[in-house]
Motif scaffolding. Structure first.
Motif, mmCIF file in Angstrom:
data_model
loop_
_atom_site.group_PDB
_atom_site.id
_atom_site.type_symbol
_atom_site.label_atom_id
_atom_site.label_comp_id
_atom_site.label_asym_id
_atom_site.label_seq_id
_atom_site.Cartn_x
_atom_site.Cartn_y
_atom_site.Cartn_z
ATOM 1 N N GLN A 1 0.054 2.426 -2.106
ATOM 2 C CA GLN A 1 -0.009 1.612 -1.052
ATOM 3 C C GLN A 1 0.906 0.477 -1.056
ATOM 4 O O GLN A 1 0.243 -0.637 -0.308
ATOM 5 C CB GLN A 1 -1.617 1.106 -0.759
ATOM 6 C CG GLN A 1 -2.331 2.627 -0.430
ATOM 7 C CD GLN A 1 -3.949 1.965 -0.087
ATOM 8 O OE1 GLN A 1 -4.110 0.750 0.162
ATOM 9 N NE2 GLN A 1 -4.713 3.035 0.036
ATOM 10 N N SER B 1 -1.628 10.527 2.102
ATOM 11 C CA SER B 1 -2.508 9.356 2.683
ATOM 12 C C SER B 1 -2.580 9.006 4.031
ATOM 13 O O SER B 1 -3.307 8.837 4.703
ATOM 14 C CB SER B 1 -1.947 8.056 1.654
ATOM 15 O OG SER B 1 -2.412 8.343 0.476
ATOM 16 N N ARG C 1 2.812 11.677 -2.053
ATOM 17 C CA ARG C 1 1.504 11.079 -1.999
ATOM 18 C C ARG C 1 1.308 10.082 -0.637
ATOM 19 O O ARG C 1 0.128 10.222 -0.222
ATOM 20 C CB ARG C 1 1.256 10.193 -3.237
ATOM 21 C CG ARG C 1 1.159 11.200 -4.600
ATOM 22 C CD ARG C 1 0.077 12.206 -4.608
ATOM 23 N NE ARG C 1 -1.070 11.255 -4.330
ATOM 24 C CZ ARG C 1 -1.843 10.544 -5.233
ATOM 25 N NH1 ARG C 1 -1.564 10.496 -6.494
ATOM 26 N NH2 ARG C 1 -2.985 9.903 -5.039
ATOM 27 N N LYS C 2 2.218 9.548 -0.470
ATOM 28 C CA LYS C 2 2.441 8.672 0.694
ATOM 29 C C LYS C 2 2.020 9.342 2.199
ATOM 30 O O LYS C 2 1.027 8.962 2.830
ATOM 31 C CB LYS C 2 3.574 7.846 0.922
ATOM 32 C CG LYS C 2 3.790 6.628 -0.115
ATOM 33 C CD LYS C 2 5.034 6.025 -0.012
ATOM 34 C CE LYS C 2 5.153 4.753 -0.824
ATOM 35 N NZ LYS C 2 4.213 3.562 -0.678
#
Length: 276
Positions: A182, A224, A220-221
């Motif tokens: 994040q 998310s 991963r981003k």
């Protein structure tokens, strides 16, 4: 033969998806044996001392101190003491009724494991025994399924991590990357944290994970982003900023390049599917 405390929590609610109405500690004599064919219950146990012998269908397992054995409902179980063990066999046990216990074991890929060695979950088993000595039956019927679920999650994580073990250095890199999803990716900060050049880090990481640092972070981003698109009302711009991107247009173009559609289209399409 065996002895030890047994705690019973009778349920007045009929057949629930999961009920743990019996837990206890078994201190087993050398001749102890318990056989269940097509067992009506799921049994889990944490070994305190000694060594036992477990048969799950046609497999024989020998749980030792620190191990957890898992015996799902509907299968043949045989639990007995090992007469050759240097010290008496003892273990904390849960007897679990209901289909949900089996579903959890399947979902967390523990259904066929039978045994998880060196499982650091004794505090959860001990907590169950401590609570059984002080709480009423109704409270225990609420608490025990939660403890069981926590145990299953921890065991699943242990098995997964052992099957996907990285070297200490690459594990440190992975932890840094996981904690930075994040935030905007800062390769210089990563290098300072690990003490290697970015080229060295990328080479090590790719050798063990099969992908580059950049691609790992990107995947991963995007994962998310997909979760937030479907499960929150955050705008695309807000999701962009939460993932460490400063430019919403860049983020949208990147998302479209990797998924084949814009963030807004992805949200609309998959929400419509979930409603149909």
């Amino acid at each position: 033969m065996k002895h030890g405390p047994i705690y019973h929590f009778p349920s007045a609610n009929g057949e629930l998806p999961i009920t743990i109405s019996l837990i206890g500690i078994n201190y087993c004599h050398s001749n102890y044996i318990n056989v269940r064919n097509q067992s009506r219950i799921t049994v889990i146990g944490y070994v305190l001392t000694g060594q036992g012998r477990i048969t799950l269908d046609n497999r024989t397992l020998r749980p030792q101190p620190g191990d957890v054995f898992l015996l799902p409902r509907g299968r043949d179980h045989q639990v007995c003491a090992d007469p050759e063990s240097a010290e008496p066999w003892s273990y904390i046990w849960f007897n679990i009724a209901g289909d949900l216990a089996v579903q959890l074991l399947r979902s967390y890929k523990l259904y066929d494991s039978g045994l998880v060695s060196s499982a650091a979950v004794e505090p959860l088993f001990q907590k169950a025994i401590q609570l059984a000595q002080s709480e009423n039956a109704r409270e225990m019927l609420n608490v025990l399924p939660v403890l069981f679920h926590q145990i299953v999650i921890r065991l699943s994580n242990m098995v997964h991590n052992r099957n996907n073990a990285y070297s200490a250095q690459v594990e440190k890199i992975k932890q840094y990357l996981d904690n930075a999803i994040q935030h905007s990716f800062d390769s210089d900060q990563l290098c300072r944290q690990i003490g290697l050049s970015y080229k060295q880090i990328n080479r090590l990481f790719k050798q063990e994970s099969g992908t580059t640092v950049y691609n790992y972070v990107l995947i991963r981003k995007l994962d998310s982003a997909k979760i937030m698109l479907l499960d929150t009302e955050l705008t695309v711009n807000e999701i962009c900023y939460r993932l460490g991107y400063a430019d919403p247009q860049y983020f949208s173009n990147l998302f479209k390049k990797k998924t084949g559609m814009s963030p807004s289209s992805y949200r609309t399409l998959h929400r419509d599917k979930s409603r149909s």
